[in-house]
Design a protein around this motif. Structure first.
Motif, PDB file in Angstrom:
ATOM      1  N   VAL A   1      -5.145  -4.332  -0.778  1.00  0.00           N
ATOM      2  CA  VAL A   1      -6.534  -4.492  -0.331  1.00  0.00           C
ATOM      3  C   VAL A   1      -6.842  -5.966  -0.092  1.00  0.00           C
ATOM      4  CG1 VAL A   1      -8.952  -4.297  -1.032  1.00  0.00           C
ATOM      5  CG2 VAL A   1      -7.402  -2.362  -1.348  1.00  0.00           C
TER       6      VAL A   1
ATOM      7  N   HIS B   1      -2.014  -1.632  -5.231  1.00  0.00           N
ATOM      8  CA  HIS B   1      -3.186  -1.295  -4.411  1.00  0.00           C
ATOM      9  C   HIS B   1      -4.114  -2.504  -4.303  1.00  0.00           C
ATOM     10  CE1 HIS B   1      -2.660   2.863  -3.401  1.00  0.00           C
ATOM     11  NE2 HIS B   1      -2.572   3.254  -4.659  1.00  0.00           N
ATOM     12  N   ALA B   2      -4.347  -3.175  -5.413  1.00  0.00           N
ATOM     13  CA  ALA B   2      -5.222  -4.355  -5.399  1.00  0.00           C
ATOM     14  C   ALA B   2      -4.655  -5.442  -4.497  1.00  0.00           C
ATOM     15  CB  ALA B   2      -5.411  -4.881  -6.815  1.00  0.00           C
TER      16      ALA B   2
ATOM     17  N   ARG C   1      -8.488   0.787   0.534  1.00  0.00           N
ATOM     18  CA  ARG C   1      -9.531   0.940  -0.491  1.00  0.00           C
ATOM     19  C   ARG C   1      -9.626   2.400  -0.959  1.00  0.00           C
ATOM     20  NH1 ARG C   1     -12.631  -3.045  -1.864  1.00  0.00           N
ATOM     21  NH2 ARG C   1     -12.853  -4.885  -0.561  1.00  0.00           N
ATOM     22  N   HIS C   2      -9.519   3.318  -0.032  1.00  0.00           N
ATOM     23  CA  HIS C   2      -9.538   4.742  -0.381  1.00  0.00           C
ATOM     24  C   HIS C   2      -8.371   5.075  -1.318  1.00  0.00           C
ATOM     25  CE1 HIS C   2      -9.827   9.100   0.115  1.00  0.00           C
ATOM     26  NE2 HIS C   2      -8.522   9.078   0.348  1.00  0.00           N
TER      27      HIS C   2
ATOM     28  N   VAL D   1      -7.990  -1.644   5.994  1.00  0.00           N
ATOM     29  CA  VAL D   1      -8.602  -2.045   4.721  1.00  0.00           C
ATOM     30  C   VAL D   1      -9.321  -0.840   4.104  1.00  0.00           C
ATOM     31  CG1 VAL D   1     -10.271  -3.583   3.604  1.00  0.00           C
ATOM     32  CG2 VAL D   1      -8.828  -4.442   5.462  1.00  0.00           C
ATOM     33  N   GLY D   2     -10.017  -0.087   4.917  1.00  0.00           N
ATOM     34  CA  GLY D   2     -10.699   1.108   4.424  1.00  0.00           C
ATOM     35  C   GLY D   2      -9.728   2.123   3.844  1.00  0.00           C
TER      36      GLY D   2
ATOM     37  N   ASN E   1       0.830  -1.200   0.000  1.00  0.00           N
ATOM     38  CA  ASN E   1       0.000   0.000   0.000  1.00  0.00           C
ATOM     39  C   ASN E   1       0.870   1.258   0.000  1.00  0.00           C
ATOM     40  OD1 ASN E   1      -2.651   1.273   0.179  1.00  0.00           O
ATOM     41  ND2 ASN E   1      -2.008   1.882   2.228  1.00  0.00           N
TER      42      ASN E   1
ATOM     43  N   GLN F   1      -6.764   3.029  -3.251  1.00  0.00           N
ATOM     44  CA  GLN F   1      -7.030   2.369  -4.528  1.00  0.00           C
ATOM     45  C   GLN F   1      -8.018   3.193  -5.357  1.00  0.00           C
ATOM     46  OE1 GLN F   1      -9.192  -1.365  -4.387  1.00  0.00           O
ATOM     47  NE2 GLN F   1      -7.836  -2.203  -5.959  1.00  0.00           N
ATOM     48  N   ALA F   2      -9.038   3.709  -4.725  1.00  0.00           N
ATOM     49  CA  ALA F   2     -10.043   4.516  -5.427  1.00  0.00           C
ATOM     50  C   ALA F   2      -9.425   5.794  -5.984  1.00  0.00           C
ATOM     51  CB  ALA F   2     -11.199   4.847  -4.493  1.00  0.00           C
TER      52      ALA F   2
ATOM     53  N   GLU G   1      -7.550  -7.417   3.628  1.00  0.00           N
ATOM     54  CA  GLU G   1      -8.889  -7.967   3.849  1.00  0.00           C
ATOM     55  C   GLU G   1      -8.809  -9.397   4.375  1.00  0.00           C
ATOM     56  OE1 GLU G   1     -11.711  -8.179   0.575  1.00  0.00           O
ATOM     57  OE2 GLU G   1     -12.353  -6.166   1.113  1.00  0.00           O
TER      58      GLU G   1
ATOM     59  N   ALA H   1     -12.800  -7.370   6.315  1.00  0.00           N
ATOM     60  CA  ALA H   1     -13.223  -6.293   5.426  1.00  0.00           C
ATOM     61  C   ALA H   1     -13.546  -4.983   6.148  1.00  0.00           C
ATOM     62  CB  ALA H   1     -14.437  -6.736   4.614  1.00  0.00           C
TER      63      ALA H   1
END
Length: 76
Positions: free
Chosen positions: A44, A40-41, A62-63, A58-59, A21, A65-66, A48, A53
């Motif tokens: 995550v 990033h994938a 995910r942020h 994890v959040g 990350n 990654q987005a 996870e 999750a």
């Protein structure tokens, strides 16, 4: 750090996932979004699996990654 953690601790280590990350964030910050996305994938998925999750790490992953998806124009 990511390469060392992956080699020494393996793919299923939380430290490896966190390093993935961080490395992805560094790549994205330098405009290398295509290279950042797979990391990033991986981060995550690893976090996870290890933490569940709903964990805050994890959040955050995910942020991150987005944000990379957004920079790549992937809005779907």
């Amino acid at each position: 750090a990511y390469t060392i953690n992956r080699r020494m601790l393996g793919e299923s280590s939380m430290h490896t996932a966190l390093s993935a990350n961080n490395f992805a964030n560094s790549l994205a910050a330098s405009g290398r979004h295509d290279e950042a996305q797979p990391l990033h994938a991986q981060a995550v998925a690893g976090l996870e699996k290890i933490l569940g999750a709903t964990h805050s790490h994890v959040g955050i992953a995910r942020h991150n990654q987005a944000r990379t998806w957004l920079a790549l124009g992937r809005l779907d």
